[in-house]
Design an enzyme around this catalytic site. Structure first.
Site, mmCIF file in Angstrom:
data_model
loop_
_atom_site.group_PDB
_atom_site.id
_atom_site.type_symbol
_atom_site.label_atom_id
_atom_site.label_comp_id
_atom_site.label_asym_id
_atom_site.label_seq_id
_atom_site.Cartn_x
_atom_site.Cartn_y
_atom_site.Cartn_z
ATOM 1 N N LYS A 174 0.866 -1.188 0.000
ATOM 2 C CA LYS A 174 0.000 0.000 0.000
ATOM 3 C C LYS A 174 0.894 1.226 0.000
ATOM 4 O O LYS A 174 1.835 1.326 0.784
ATOM 5 C CB LYS A 174 -0.891 -0.003 1.239
ATOM 6 C CG LYS A 174 -1.802 1.210 1.281
ATOM 7 C CD LYS A 174 -2.917 1.043 2.273
ATOM 8 C CE LYS A 174 -2.539 1.579 3.624
ATOM 9 N NZ LYS A 174 -3.715 1.818 4.469
HETATM 10 C C1 5RP Z 1 -2.604 4.580 8.119
HETATM 11 C C2 5RP Z 1 -3.242 3.663 7.173
HETATM 12 C C3 5RP Z 1 -4.601 4.002 6.628
HETATM 13 O O1 5RP Z 1 -5.333 2.829 6.576
HETATM 14 C C4 5RP Z 1 -4.475 4.577 5.251
HETATM 15 O O2 5RP Z 1 -3.838 5.821 5.337
HETATM 16 C C5 5RP Z 1 -5.796 4.693 4.497
HETATM 17 O O3 5RP Z 1 -6.688 5.582 5.093
HETATM 18 P P1 5RP Z 1 -6.972 7.049 4.506
HETATM 19 O O4 5RP Z 1 -7.667 6.851 3.183
HETATM 20 O O5 5RP Z 1 -7.851 7.727 5.500
HETATM 21 O O6 5RP Z 1 -5.630 7.727 4.322
HETATM 22 O O7 5RP Z 1 -2.703 2.654 6.833
HETATM 23 O O8 5RP Z 1 -1.292 4.166 8.339
#
Ligand code: 5RP
Length: 259
Positions: A174
């Site tokens: 991610k």
């Molecule tokens: C934080 C994360 C969150 O899950 C990720 O940032 C996704 O959430 P958002 O769309 O609110 O940024 O992994 O470390």
């Protein structure tokens, strides 16, 4: 790929489209009761049926999601630092693999902090997590976290972080969307899922989704831009329409505006 691993991956990235919509509600693990996520069960219940998987901690899973829910779980298993602490990168594994299996997780997720003070600790932690996860056929999602240094969101840095995550054995990565995102995707041999980031306008959020999948992302892991929206259900439906049905930004926005 072993059957169990492949089966779990298929719950997160749908084989029919090669993409997935992950709903992120793990923010509390370092931010506490985030705006609109103060009572997780209330935030999650109306929108959970529209995601392919739900990313969260074991505490929120056990207290705020009915076990009868069929939603595939991406279990956050790292933590240890808070938004008011000294260094966000000082994370380690906080939830064991037996617990992940007990909770019927479809994947485990941890953050790595490439270039930060605790880079080595989080990367070695990723290697160990992959070893343990491989034993039970559990996919690992590596989150390329940038802490408070948002200026790190460029293709050069994110390519480096994503590639390292894949080299360490992560099954999915991610990361953040950036200019020249195709380069980040091209040099990462495992599927990339894009994080949503702080709340922006609905059009901007849907553009982010569209740009990400157009550049080769396997989907999005979105939180605040869905549940901090005034219209969270139409918003997640709009995200889905882009990810799985190749809707344009205007078509997706129409789903939100006509709700
Ligand atoms: C934080 C994360 C969150 O899950 C990720 O940032 C996704 O959430 P958002 O769309 O609110 O940024 O992994 O470390």
């Amino acid at each position: 790929m072993d059957w169990g691993l492949e089966s779990r991956m298929a719950r997160i990235i749908r084989p029919s489209t090669g993409r997935g919509v992950m709903l992120a509600v793990d923010h509390g693990y370092f931010m506490g009761p985030t705006n609109h996520l103060e009572v997780p069960s209330k935030t999650i219940a109306p929108i959970v049926d529209y995601c392919d998987s739900l990313m969260l901690t074991r505490g929120v899973l056990r207290t705020s999601v009915p076990a009868s829910s069929a939603v595939p779980v991406v279990l956050r298993v790292s933590g240890g630092s808070s938004i008011i602490g000294k260094d966000l990168s000082n994370e380690r594994i906080t939830t064991g693999m037996r617990e992940a299996v007990r909770l019927n997780a479809s994947a485990v997720a941890m953050s790595i902090f490439v270039g930060a003070a605790y880079e080595q600790k989080t990367l070695v932690g990723l290697g160990k997590l992959v070893d343990e996860a491989s034993e039970v056929g559990m996919p690992v999602l590596a989150v390329t976290a940038v802490g408070k240094e948002l200026e790190k969101r460029d293709a050069r840095y994110l390519s480096l972080a994503c590639r390292i995550a894949a080299e360490f054995g992560a099954n999915m990565v991610k990361t953040y969307y950036c200019e020249d995102f195709e380069k980040v995707v091209e040099s990462c041999p495992v599927p990339i899922i894009v994080a949503g980031g702080p709340k922006v306008s609905e059009r901007e959020a849907l553009e982010l989704v569209h740009n990400s999948v157009s550049a080769g992302a396997a989907g999005v892991d979105m939180g605040r831009n869905i549940w901090q929206s005034d219209r969270p259900v139409p918003m997640i439906k709009a995200v889905r329409s882009i990810v799985h049905d190749n809707a344009s930004v205007d078509e997706a926005l129409e789903l939100v505006n006509s709700s």
